[in-house]
Design an enzyme around this catalytic site. Structure first.
Site, PDB file in Angstrom:
ATOM      1  N   GLU A 305      44.256   5.344 -18.541  1.00 44.74           N
ATOM      2  CA  GLU A 305      43.187   5.870 -17.680  1.00 44.74           C
ATOM      3  C   GLU A 305      43.702   6.467 -16.375  1.00 44.74           C
ATOM      4  O   GLU A 305      42.906   6.783 -15.493  1.00 44.74           O
ATOM      5  CB  GLU A 305      42.149   4.791 -17.319  1.00 44.74           C
ATOM      6  CG  GLU A 305      41.465   4.126 -18.475  1.00 44.74           C
ATOM      7  CD  GLU A 305      40.458   3.076 -18.028  1.00 44.74           C
ATOM      8  OE1 GLU A 305      40.182   2.973 -16.803  1.00 44.74           O
ATOM      9  OE2 GLU A 305      39.951   2.349 -18.898  1.00 44.74           O
ATOM     10  N   GLY A 306      45.007   6.564 -16.192  1.00 46.16           N
ATOM     11  CA  GLY A 306      45.536   7.024 -14.915  1.00 46.16           C
ATOM     12  C   GLY A 306      45.543   5.963 -13.840  1.00 46.16           C
ATOM     13  O   GLY A 306      45.795   6.256 -12.665  1.00 46.16           O
TER      14      GLY A 306
END
EC number: 2.4.2.21
Length: 338
Positions: A305-306
């Site tokens: 998800e970063g």
């Protein structure tokens, strides 16, 4: 992109002609750092981060428009029973991002980061890499071009992340193709594969690399045959950032695999990038080492998800603030060393 030649031709040209850092801005930053109210080197890597920002942005280090870009894709290889979650979870998580309910949303709020999510044809998974190429050259090039649009709205720090059920299998296959060893060296649990499922995951990576083995001397071919849409889009985003001299923070195992494609195509392709964190996925540290990088954080995370890149953005913002906001010895009336 060009309407003539082969689909990858324009990307090969870009990768040959990458812009470099601003040497004058780097010198200016080093000169200012020497006058700040601290012993030389006392801020450790924060100083190097500030220099990195200056060199790539060409100005006094500052982070005014940080952006997290998440690229979501689905993978045909999930049909091999290599993950405990169904591909539908990718779309569900994209909806969760939009609703503000994911971990990355909370981190973006905490650190004042922008967030964009790119849905990459989730209803049309890539080809099963154990049976065929993930993408055609045309589709792969088009997805890279789409990924380049991540910077279109303007940013001065790009954090690269992803979402995609099955994509740690894809990352393992890319690393195995690039760096060798054994499939087992690169395959980890991902979202929770263990026991027989983990063995199927290892076998899938082995089978895929063997199937495409005659075509793996070209990094872009590795990407289209063994990769996925989020891999291609992340590679495009990193490349677009380089062309505009935008610093990049790379997230976890999957994002690092996308970056590795560019590094294999041009050894200097990731000079504008830092690795945000080392994840708990077993192959990630080795992959980072192959890139010649040192991660900023090691928090035992493995979410994607970063999230790791976004947390690292807070450190980068602090580095810029220290460099730009601290007083010099002369301003503060503090005696410098002889």
């Amino acid at each position: 992109m060009s309407v003539s030649g082969l689909p990858f031709d324009d990307f090969r040209t870009l990768l040959r002609d990458l812009p470099g850092p601003d040497a004058r801005a780097l010198v200016t930053a080093r000169e200012r750092d020497a006058q700040l109210t601290k012993p030389p080197g006392a801020l450790g890597r924060l100083e190097e981060i500030a220099f990195w920002l200056a060199a790539w942005t060409g100005r006094t280090p500052a982070v005014n428009r940080p952006l997290v870009a998440i690229f979501a894709g689905n993978h045909g290889v999930t049909r091999q029973g290599i993950t405990p979650f169904p591909p539908a979870v990718t779309q569900q998580m994209v909806e969760n991002f939009a609703a503000g309910g994911a971990a990355i949303n909370q981190i973006c709020v905490a650190y004042d980061l922008g967030l964009k999510v790119f849905d990459l044809a989730l209803d049309y998974p890539t080809g099963d890499i154990t049976e065929e190429a993930a993408l055609s050259e045309r589709d792969c090039a088009a997805t890279m071009a789409f990924g380049m649009e991540a910077i279109a709205g303007g940013t001065d720090l790009l954090c690269i992340g992803e979402m995609g059920i099955g994509n740690t299998t894809i990352a393992a296959a890319i690393n195995y193709a690039l760096y060798g060893g054994s499939a087992r060296d690169w395959v980890g649990p991902g979202t929770g594969s263990e026991g027989e499922m983990l063995e199927r995951k290892i076998a899938a990576v082995e089978k895929a690399v063997e199937l495409h083995g005659d075509h793996l001397d070209d990094p872009l071919e590795i990407m289209r045959r063994l990769g996925g849409r989020e891999i291609a889009a992340m590679a495009g985003a990193i490349l677009a950032a380089r062309m505009e001299r935008i610093p990049v923070l790379i997230d976890g195992y999957v994002a690092t695999a996308a970056a590795a494609i560019l590094k294999a195509a041009n050894p200097s392709a990731l000079d504008h990038c830092l690795i945000g964190h080392v994840s708990a996925e077993p192959g990630h540290l080795r992959a980072i080492e192959m890139l010649g990088k040192t991660p900023l954080l090691a928090l035992g995370m493995r979410l994607g998800e970063g999230t790791g890149a976004a947390l690292a953005a807070g450190i980068v913002k602090a580095a810029a603030a220290c460099h730009s906001g601290m007083a010099t010895f002369a301003q503060a009336g503090v005696t410098n060393k002889d």
